[in-house]
Design a protein around this motif. Structure first.
Motif, PDB file in Angstrom:
ATOM      1  N   GLY A  96      67.553  58.515  57.948  1.00  0.00           N
ATOM      2  CA  GLY A  96      67.008  57.579  58.922  1.00  0.00           C
ATOM      3  C   GLY A  96      67.274  56.133  58.535  1.00  0.00           C
ATOM      4  O   GLY A  96      67.194  55.240  59.363  1.00  0.00           O
ATOM      5  N   GLY A  97      67.564  55.878  57.249  1.00  0.00           N
ATOM      6  CA  GLY A  97      67.973  54.556  56.806  1.00  0.00           C
ATOM      7  C   GLY A  97      66.887  53.537  56.541  1.00  0.00           C
ATOM      8  O   GLY A  97      67.178  52.424  56.123  1.00  0.00           O
ATOM      9  N   ALA A  98      65.627  53.884  56.747  1.00  0.00           N
ATOM     10  CA  ALA A  98      64.552  52.907  56.542  1.00  0.00           C
ATOM     11  C   ALA A  98      64.072  52.948  55.096  1.00  0.00           C
ATOM     12  O   ALA A  98      63.781  54.009  54.548  1.00  0.00           O
ATOM     13  N   GLY A  99      64.017  51.774  54.472  1.00  0.00           N
ATOM     14  CA  GLY A  99      63.543  51.686  53.103  1.00  0.00           C
ATOM     15  C   GLY A  99      64.554  52.212  52.108  1.00  0.00           C
ATOM     16  O   GLY A  99      65.703  52.514  52.450  1.00  0.00           O
ATOM     17  N   ARG A 100      64.129  52.301  50.847  1.00  0.00           N
ATOM     18  CA  ARG A 100      64.977  52.808  49.770  1.00  0.00           C
ATOM     19  C   ARG A 100      64.129  53.634  48.821  1.00  0.00           C
ATOM     20  O   ARG A 100      62.973  53.312  48.556  1.00  0.00           O
ATOM     21  N   THR A 101      64.733  54.686  48.283  1.00  0.00           N
ATOM     22  CA  THR A 101      64.091  55.477  47.244  1.00  0.00           C
ATOM     23  C   THR A 101      64.672  55.003  45.916  1.00  0.00           C
ATOM     24  O   THR A 101      65.884  54.946  45.749  1.00  0.00           O
ATOM     25  N   LEU A 102      63.799  54.654  44.991  1.00  0.00           N
ATOM     26  CA  LEU A 102      64.214  54.139  43.695  1.00  0.00           C
ATOM     27  C   LEU A 102      63.818  55.136  42.601  1.00  0.00           C
ATOM     28  O   LEU A 102      62.695  55.640  42.600  1.00  0.00           O
ATOM     29  N   THR A 103      64.752  55.398  41.714  1.00  0.00           N
ATOM     30  CA  THR A 103      64.483  56.223  40.536  1.00  0.00           C
ATOM     31  C   THR A 103      64.851  55.410  39.313  1.00  0.00           C
ATOM     32  O   THR A 103      65.968  54.879  39.241  1.00  0.00           O
ATOM     33  N   LEU A 104      63.920  55.277  38.370  1.00  0.00           N
ATOM     34  CA  LEU A 104      64.158  54.525  37.141  1.00  0.00           C
ATOM     35  C   LEU A 104      64.063  55.478  35.961  1.00  0.00           C
ATOM     36  O   LEU A 104      63.107  56.242  35.849  1.00  0.00           O
TER      37      LEU A 104
END
Length: 139
Positions: free
Chosen positions: A128-136
């Protein structure tokens, strides 16, 4: 650590959080496809390290490396997307200063940068392209 960043404000807030956890010698590999937000996160982090929310941060895409003197010491922002060969990364001096902090976009273009990274941050565009998933991940 995994986190969802719903918008630019969340990215800026995480950049400040990341800046607070960085120490001299850290090398941060910023990974993700084009448009995933690597540059936006790098800018937010550098502005927080510099304690200057208005600091002009040009893309290092053509210069390859942009240096910043901050109250926390030297910060290098690199973009290795245009490297023709991994050996070219050695000429940039990114691994030469143990007292600095290095933020590297497209580190996977130079395996020595991936191997040296103390923190890897992967940004992904969700369906859907909304936001971002971040993995650290910290080594």
């Amino acid at each position: 650590m995994e986190r969802f960043l719903p918008d630019d404000d969340a990215t800026t807030a995480f950049g400040a959080e990341l800046a607070a956890m960085l120490v001299p010698g850290d090398i941060v590999s910023l990974e993700g496809e084009l448009g995933a937000g690597k540059s936006a996160l790098a800018r937010a982090t550098i502005r927080a390290l510099a304690n200057d929310p208005e600091l002009e941060i040009p893309s290092p895409t053509f210069a390859l490396v942009q240096p910043y003197e901050t109250p926390r010491g030297l910060v290098l922002h690199a973009d290795l997307y245009r490297l023709g060969d991994a050996a070219e990364a050695d000429e940039l001096g990114l691994l030469d200063n143990d007292a600095g902090i290095v933020l590297v976009e497209w580190a996977e273009r130079a395996e020595q940068m991936v191997a040296a990274a103390t923190i890897t941050i992967t940004l992904a565009i969700p369906p859907g392209g909304a936001g971002r998933t971040l993995t650290l991940t910290r080594r």
